[in-house]
Each structure stands twice: as structure tokens, then as C-alpha cells.
Design a protein around this motif. Structure first.
Motif, PDB file in Angstrom:
ATOM      1  N   LEU A 100      47.228  -3.686  60.104  1.00 52.38           N
ATOM      2  CA  LEU A 100      46.316  -4.111  59.028  1.00 52.38           C
ATOM      3  C   LEU A 100      46.061  -5.619  59.123  1.00 52.38           C
ATOM      4  O   LEU A 100      44.902  -6.070  59.035  1.00 52.38           O
ATOM      5  CB  LEU A 100      46.918  -3.757  57.655  1.00 52.38           C
ATOM      6  N   LEU A 101      47.141  -6.375  59.318  1.00 50.13           N
ATOM      7  CA  LEU A 101      46.983  -7.839  59.436  1.00 50.13           C
ATOM      8  C   LEU A 101      46.109  -8.195  60.630  1.00 50.13           C
ATOM      9  O   LEU A 101      45.254  -9.080  60.552  1.00 50.13           O
ATOM     10  CB  LEU A 101      48.356  -8.511  59.574  1.00 50.13           C
ATOM     11  N   PHE A 141      51.521  -2.109  58.903  1.00 48.90           N
ATOM     12  CA  PHE A 141      51.156  -3.330  58.166  1.00 48.90           C
ATOM     13  C   PHE A 141      50.676  -4.412  59.143  1.00 48.90           C
ATOM     14  O   PHE A 141      49.688  -5.105  58.869  1.00 48.90           O
ATOM     15  CB  PHE A 141      52.359  -3.816  57.351  1.00 48.90           C
ATOM     16  N   CYS A 142      51.360  -4.523  60.286  1.00 53.65           N
ATOM     17  CA  CYS A 142      50.928  -5.508  61.289  1.00 53.65           C
ATOM     18  C   CYS A 142      49.542  -5.161  61.837  1.00 53.65           C
ATOM     19  O   CYS A 142      48.736  -6.055  62.114  1.00 53.65           O
ATOM     20  CB  CYS A 142      51.958  -5.596  62.424  1.00 53.65           C
ATOM     21  N   ILE A 156      56.113  -1.135  58.808  1.00 54.53           N
ATOM     22  CA  ILE A 156      55.872  -2.542  59.167  1.00 54.53           C
ATOM     23  C   ILE A 156      54.872  -2.618  60.331  1.00 54.53           C
ATOM     24  O   ILE A 156      54.018  -3.508  60.376  1.00 54.53           O
ATOM     25  CB  ILE A 156      57.204  -3.257  59.501  1.00 54.53           C
ATOM     26  N   LEU A 200      51.681 -10.614  66.578  1.00 56.61           N
ATOM     27  CA  LEU A 200      52.143  -9.649  65.569  1.00 56.61           C
ATOM     28  C   LEU A 200      53.079  -8.609  66.186  1.00 56.61           C
ATOM     29  O   LEU A 200      54.004  -8.135  65.529  1.00 56.61           O
ATOM     30  CB  LEU A 200      50.937  -8.989  64.892  1.00 56.61           C
ATOM     31  N   ALA A 210      56.332 -10.318  66.283  1.00 52.20           N
ATOM     32  CA  ALA A 210      56.888 -10.370  64.919  1.00 52.20           C
ATOM     33  C   ALA A 210      57.456  -9.010  64.527  1.00 52.20           C
ATOM     34  O   ALA A 210      58.536  -8.913  63.928  1.00 52.20           O
ATOM     35  CB  ALA A 210      55.804 -10.807  63.931  1.00 52.20           C
ATOM     36  N   TRP A 211      56.734  -7.952  64.869  1.00 55.22           N
ATOM     37  CA  TRP A 211      57.204  -6.591  64.571  1.00 55.22           C
ATOM     38  C   TRP A 211      58.520  -6.308  65.303  1.00 55.22           C
ATOM     39  O   TRP A 211      59.449  -5.738  64.718  1.00 55.22           O
ATOM     40  CB  TRP A 211      56.132  -5.569  64.991  1.00 55.22           C
TER      41      TRP A 211
END
Lengths: 188, 90
Positions: B78-79, B75-76, B72, B41, B44-45
Motif C-alpha cells: 500500500l505504501l 501494508f508495505c 505488514i 520497503l 524494511a519488511w
């Protein structure tokens, strides 16, 4: 006499490059896909083993190739704006055509992926994993189709602001993919 | 070409992609599940930030780039929490 109306301050929104409405679209799409990804991992909590077994049926290598394809396509779209601003219209159009072609490659790979799943009898009803998989990747693929059409339009009507808007939509598709790929294909 | 910021952005995105492949290949053998998810992640970020900055041109608006990066990034996180919770419930 009335004093002249004060000139509105250049607000924060004016700092954003390109069309404001395109940014509204980008944010709303990020929210939709973000909610989908969060829901996907939330549902996974109740059945991590089932999700892992379902994910094993996917081909992350193909999806990885698609990441390279989309990122390269995004580069060509971004470069086309620079070229257009440099008054190199033909080169800008060729770059947009390249971006569209790579978008088509992305869709071809995606179609092959879906066809392989269908051949294995995997559908949206097979498992909750695949419901999200088809929903999120299918919705994303629909955006790729729309993006290809949009890039074609801005290659035709190639004013710099048009290319900027078309490329921004394409980058949004790119942005969603780099977040969607690891969650669905690796962490799911 | 090599000094073109867009080309450098593309090159960096490719490098991050290769890093993600290596992390994925290493998988659970080398990383704990949370570290594995966290690394993927994070990559990805980083990719998302480059796309926002260079492809979407937010380098011209540092405040907006920072805002998008934070949202973002959160959010990552959180994921990652959702991913980790599933590991605990096994």
C-alpha cells in the motif's frame, strides 16, 4: 450429576509468546503508526515536489545511526530475557541497562535533529511534511521515553515475565522505527 | 555467540541496514522510482519480520509470524502504491 465443564481448547491466542495484552498494545500501536504513514504518503500525492524539498532538510545519516542504535538496543533487551531465564540476573540487568543507555542515545540524537530544525526556523507549520515528521517521529520518541522507563522498571522487578513484557514493548518501538525511517527520511 | 539466534538476527538486521544505505546512495541514478521505493520497503519488511520472529519470539508461533508478515507486507505494498502514485502525478 453434571459432567465436568469441558476444558477450553488451547486457542490460537495461546500460541502467542508473552502477555496477550502486550500483543494487543503492539497491534494497536502498529495500526496507529501505520495509519500515520499511509496518511503521510497520501498527502504527499498532492505535493511531491514540496515534500521532496522538505525532506532534503532532514539528515538521513543521523536517522540511520539511530536505526543501528535502536536495533542494537533491541538485541540487548532480547538477550536480557535469555539471560534471566538462564538465572543470570546480574547479566540480564546489565543488558537492560545497556538497552536503556542506547535508548537515551537515540533520544539525544533525535533532540539534536529537532534542535537543528528549530535553528533553521522549521516548525510543524512550515510544510505538511514537517507536520507529519514532528507528529510521527515525536510520538515515536515519546514511546522511546516510555520504553526506557519500562525497561528500568523490569530491571528492578526482574521476574522473567516482567522482562518479557518490557522487552516486547521495546521491540514494538524498534519495529515501528524500521517502518517509519525509510518512509519519512527517504521516500517522503 | 556467533551461533546465538539473537546475535544472528542482530547481524542480519545490520546487513539489511547496510543494504538500505546502499540502495539509498544509489537512488534514482540506478533505480527507477518504483524499484527504489520497492527495494527500500522490501528491506524494511525483512527487518520487521526478523524483529517479529527473533526479538518478539514469534518463531515459536509460525502461524502468527506468517499472519503478521502478510499484513505488514500488504501494508508495505500500500505504501509503495501511494509512493508511486505521487510519481505519476508529477
Amino acid at each position: 450429576m453434571h459432567a465436568p465443564a469441558p476444558k477450553p481448547d488451547a486457542g490460537l491466542l495461546d500460541d502467542l509468546p508473552g502477555e496477550l495484552m502486550m500483543w494487543v498494545l503492539i497491534v494497536s500501536e502498529l495500526l496507529v503508526f501505520g495509519a500515520g504513514l499511509a496518511a503521510f504518503l497520501s498527502v504527499r500525492i498532492s505535493d511531491p515536489a514540496g515534500f521532496a524539498a522538505a525532506r532534503a532538510a532532514l539528515d538521513p545519516a543521523l536517522a540511520g545511526i539511530n536505526t543501528v542504535v535502536l536495533i542494537t538496543s533491541g538485541f540487548l533487551a532480547a538477550r536480557s530475557l535469555d539471560l534471566r531465564l538462564g538465572l543470570k540476573r546480574a547479566a540480564a540487568r546489565w543488558h537492560l541497562a545497556g538497552a536503556m543507555l542506547l535508548g537515551a542515545v537515540f533520544l539525544a540524537i533525535k533532540f539534536q535533529e529537532y534542535a537543528a530544525k528549530a535553528a533553521e526556523g522549521i516548525s510543524t507549520d512550515t510544510h505538511a511534511f514537517f507536520t507529519f515528521y514532528y507528529l510521527l517521529t515525536g510520538f515515536h520518541a515519546a514511546h522511546v521515553v516510555a520504553g526506557i522507563v519500562l525497561l528500568g522498571l523490569v530491571a528492578w522487578k526482574d521476574a522473567p515475565r516482567n522482562i518479557e513484557a518490557g522487552a516486547a514493548f521495546w521491540h514494538m518501538v524498534d519495529l515501528v522505527w524500521v517502518l517509519l525511517f525509510p518512509v519519512i527520511y527517504v521516500l517522503g | 555467540m556467533t551461533s546465538n539466534p539473537l546475535f544472528l538476527a542482530w547481524l542480519t538486521l545490520m546487513s539489511l541496514g547496510i543494504a538500505a544505505v546502499l540502495v539509498t546512495a544509489g537512488g534514482a541514478e540506478f533505480f527507477s522510482p518504483v524499484l527504489f521505493g520497492g527495494l527500500l520497503l522490501l528491506l524494511a519488511w525483512a527487518k520487521a519480520r526478523i524483529i517479529l520472529s527473533r526479538y518478539l519470539g514469534l518463531w515459536q508461533a509460525p502461524g502468527w509470524l506468517s499472519g503478521f508478515s502478510w499484513v505488514i507486507g500488504l501494508f508495505c505494498v500500500l505504501l509503495l502504491c501511494l509512493y508511486a502514485v505521487a510519481g505519476l502525478s508529477r
